[in-house]
Write a protein that holds these residues in place. Sequence first.
Motif, mmCIF file in Angstrom:
data_model
loop_
_atom_site.group_PDB
_atom_site.id
_atom_site.type_symbol
_atom_site.label_atom_id
_atom_site.label_comp_id
_atom_site.label_asym_id
_atom_site.label_seq_id
_atom_site.Cartn_x
_atom_site.Cartn_y
_atom_site.Cartn_z
ATOM 1 N N GLU A 258 0.859 -1.187 0.000
ATOM 2 C CA GLU A 258 0.000 0.000 0.000
ATOM 3 C C GLU A 258 0.893 1.235 0.000
ATOM 4 N N SER A 259 0.654 2.138 -0.937
ATOM 5 C CA SER A 259 1.537 3.306 -1.060
ATOM 6 C C SER A 259 0.756 4.555 -1.426
ATOM 7 N N ILE A 260 1.231 5.692 -0.919
ATOM 8 C CA ILE A 260 0.740 7.009 -1.342
ATOM 9 C C ILE A 260 1.909 7.739 -1.996
ATOM 10 N N TYR A 261 1.662 8.271 -3.195
ATOM 11 C CA TYR A 261 2.705 8.972 -3.942
ATOM 12 C C TYR A 261 2.344 10.450 -4.053
ATOM 13 N N LEU A 262 3.314 11.306 -3.806
ATOM 14 C CA LEU A 262 3.126 12.751 -3.904
ATOM 15 C C LEU A 262 3.345 13.208 -5.344
ATOM 16 N N PRO A 263 2.849 14.403 -5.697
ATOM 17 C CA PRO A 263 3.070 14.917 -7.051
ATOM 18 C C PRO A 263 4.552 14.920 -7.419
ATOM 19 N N HIS A 264 4.834 14.521 -8.663
ATOM 20 C CA HIS A 264 6.179 14.464 -9.234
ATOM 21 C C HIS A 264 7.079 13.424 -8.559
ATOM 22 N N GLN A 265 6.470 12.591 -7.713
ATOM 23 C CA GLN A 265 7.209 11.483 -7.108
ATOM 24 C C GLN A 265 6.961 10.234 -7.960
ATOM 25 N N PRO A 266 7.953 9.348 -8.119
ATOM 26 C CA PRO A 266 7.725 8.128 -8.900
ATOM 27 C C PRO A 266 6.603 7.290 -8.289
ATOM 28 N N TRP A 267 5.698 6.781 -9.134
ATOM 29 C CA TRP A 267 4.708 5.821 -8.652
ATOM 30 C C TRP A 267 4.861 4.502 -9.390
ATOM 31 N N HIS A 268 4.477 3.432 -8.712
ATOM 32 C CA HIS A 268 4.674 2.084 -9.224
ATOM 33 C C HIS A 268 3.333 1.405 -9.438
ATOM 34 N N PHE A 269 3.246 0.654 -10.541
ATOM 35 C CA PHE A 269 2.024 -0.112 -10.823
ATOM 36 C C PHE A 269 2.359 -1.237 -11.786
ATOM 37 N N LEU A 270 1.987 -2.458 -11.441
ATOM 38 C CA LEU A 270 2.147 -3.639 -12.288
ATOM 39 C C LEU A 270 3.595 -3.887 -12.708
ATOM 40 N N GLY A 271 4.517 -3.544 -11.817
ATOM 41 C CA GLY A 271 5.924 -3.796 -12.109
ATOM 42 C C GLY A 271 6.620 -2.654 -12.818
ATOM 43 N N PHE A 272 5.883 -1.558 -13.091
ATOM 44 C CA PHE A 272 6.452 -0.396 -13.768
ATOM 45 C C PHE A 272 6.620 0.765 -12.790
ATOM 46 N N GLU A 273 7.500 1.673 -13.148
ATOM 47 C CA GLU A 273 7.676 2.922 -12.405
ATOM 48 C C GLU A 273 7.494 4.076 -13.379
ATOM 49 N N TYR A 274 6.690 5.060 -12.972
ATOM 50 C CA TYR A 274 6.514 6.262 -13.801
ATOM 51 C C TYR A 274 6.954 7.483 -13.009
ATOM 52 N N CYS A 275 7.697 8.354 -13.668
ATOM 53 C CA CYS A 275 8.084 9.620 -13.037
ATOM 54 C C CYS A 275 8.370 10.672 -14.094
ATOM 55 N N ASN A 276 7.554 11.730 -14.090
ATOM 56 C CA ASN A 276 7.778 12.898 -14.953
ATOM 57 C C ASN A 276 8.084 12.524 -16.408
ATOM 58 N N GLY A 277 7.223 11.705 -16.971
ATOM 59 C CA GLY A 277 7.329 11.382 -18.391
ATOM 60 C C GLY A 277 8.140 10.140 -18.721
ATOM 61 N N ILE A 278 8.798 9.547 -17.741
ATOM 62 C CA ILE A 278 9.647 8.380 -17.975
ATOM 63 C C ILE A 278 8.983 7.128 -17.386
ATOM 64 N N ILE A 279 8.896 6.073 -18.190
ATOM 65 C CA ILE A 279 8.379 4.784 -17.721
ATOM 66 C C ILE A 279 9.536 3.789 -17.674
ATOM 67 N N ASP A 280 9.761 3.227 -16.528
ATOM 68 C CA ASP A 280 10.857 2.266 -16.351
ATOM 69 C C ASP A 280 10.358 1.096 -15.514
ATOM 70 N N LEU A 281 11.242 0.147 -15.235
ATOM 71 C CA LEU A 281 10.910 -0.947 -14.334
ATOM 72 C C LEU A 281 10.836 -0.411 -12.916
ATOM 73 N N SER A 282 9.949 -0.993 -12.116
ATOM 74 C CA SER A 282 9.888 -0.592 -10.712
ATOM 75 C C SER A 282 11.055 -1.209 -9.947
ATOM 76 N N ASP A 283 11.349 -0.642 -8.787
ATOM 77 C CA ASP A 283 12.422 -1.183 -7.949
ATOM 78 C C ASP A 283 12.120 -2.619 -7.546
ATOM 79 N N VAL A 284 10.854 -2.914 -7.271
ATOM 80 C CA VAL A 284 10.484 -4.275 -6.871
ATOM 81 C C VAL A 284 10.752 -5.262 -7.997
#
Length: 400
Positions: A258-284
């Motif tokens: 369970e996570s809360i993400y602040l504006p412009h902070q990376p958020w994770h979903f389904l194994g992906f990480e999104y931050c300010n226009g960039i989609i990458d793998l999540s840390d997990v």
Amino acid sequence: MSVIDLLLNKDKWKEFLEYKLTKSHLSKVEEQNLIEYINHEKFLEVASSIVNGTYTFSIPKKVFINKSGTNKKRAIYTFDENENIILKFILFCMSKYDAVFCSNCFSFRKNLTIKHAIFTMLDKENIDGHYAYKVDIQNYFNSINVDKLLPMLKSILRDDNRLFALLENLLRSDKAMVNGEVVCEKRGVMAGTPISTFLANVYLSDLDEYFWQNNIHYARYSDDIIVFAESIEKLEEYKQYIYSVIGKKDLTINPSKESIYLPHQPWHFLGFEYCNGIIDLSDVTVQKIKAKIRRKARALYRWKIRNNKTTEHTIKVMIRVFNNKFYREFNTKDLTWCKWFFPTITSTKKLSDIDKYLVQYMRYLSTGKFSKLNYKISYAQLKSLGYKSLVNEYYKYRKK
């Protein structure tokens, strides 16, 4: 016409076969078995009994498998091969009910992929400036309350009472085969069985509809949920609503996911990480694949010593294992690790990190330690043994 009647429709079975061969991720053996099963009409005996209303499904076998990247295990259920194919066919025929699900539910639906889920979420003005709340439901499929699910399912299948009766009988059974013994237990919708994916979409469809009808930016993929808000107050309101629905449905939220993400902070979903226009793998995702690399390398080094194998041979085995994991090079239709991630990510930063880690552990196979001696094995040698860089393969994929 009931879906039950279609079980004896040979043309529909051919349509099912064509779909599975072109759209599904079957191995060559699975393909051949399915072709033989349908061409030789091996479905007829069970199908006829179901149509006549005399068939009773066998007691499913309950097995425990390792959860990816962890030491935890999850329970899945399996019917025998014949019943499993019959259930897959029924699920295929039930695609006509797909329209009952809102467009913010992305799990196990025809023509919707992970890429659709991620990019639909990004298709929101100023998404980078939004707050986000992500939550995961613990043991979702096997925790579904069948008594609460069935009225929802009956409403959806109101035009097909015979199909509903079949599914009701299947779900109300409370037996499973565990280590050769029959046990009585609550099975939910039985994770691992073909029909469970549709039923899991049904059970939280009212939650999906609430956010859809109120034009709230939200997405669900099975037991993974994410919702966005312009303020922390609104996000808390959405969070509490999710909590109330989950509680009423006798489900449990996984607090570690369970996570809360602040504006412009990376958020994770389904194994992906999104931050300010960039989609990458999540840390997990990275941690999980590194754990697999680490465990396999240590096991292979012990195997090497025990069986007096050469370093070169051991590295070849390691490369073969991870080429199969990442690319499944001998079966291009399989849903591999890369087919999940490559279509969506826009950065190679985390791929590069995994590449370096894998190379480090391939060299580890030389001495069983991390030392400068390992560097006698050059990068060129690793490539000659079959190693493929994720970064290079990603760029090849993008060119295609």
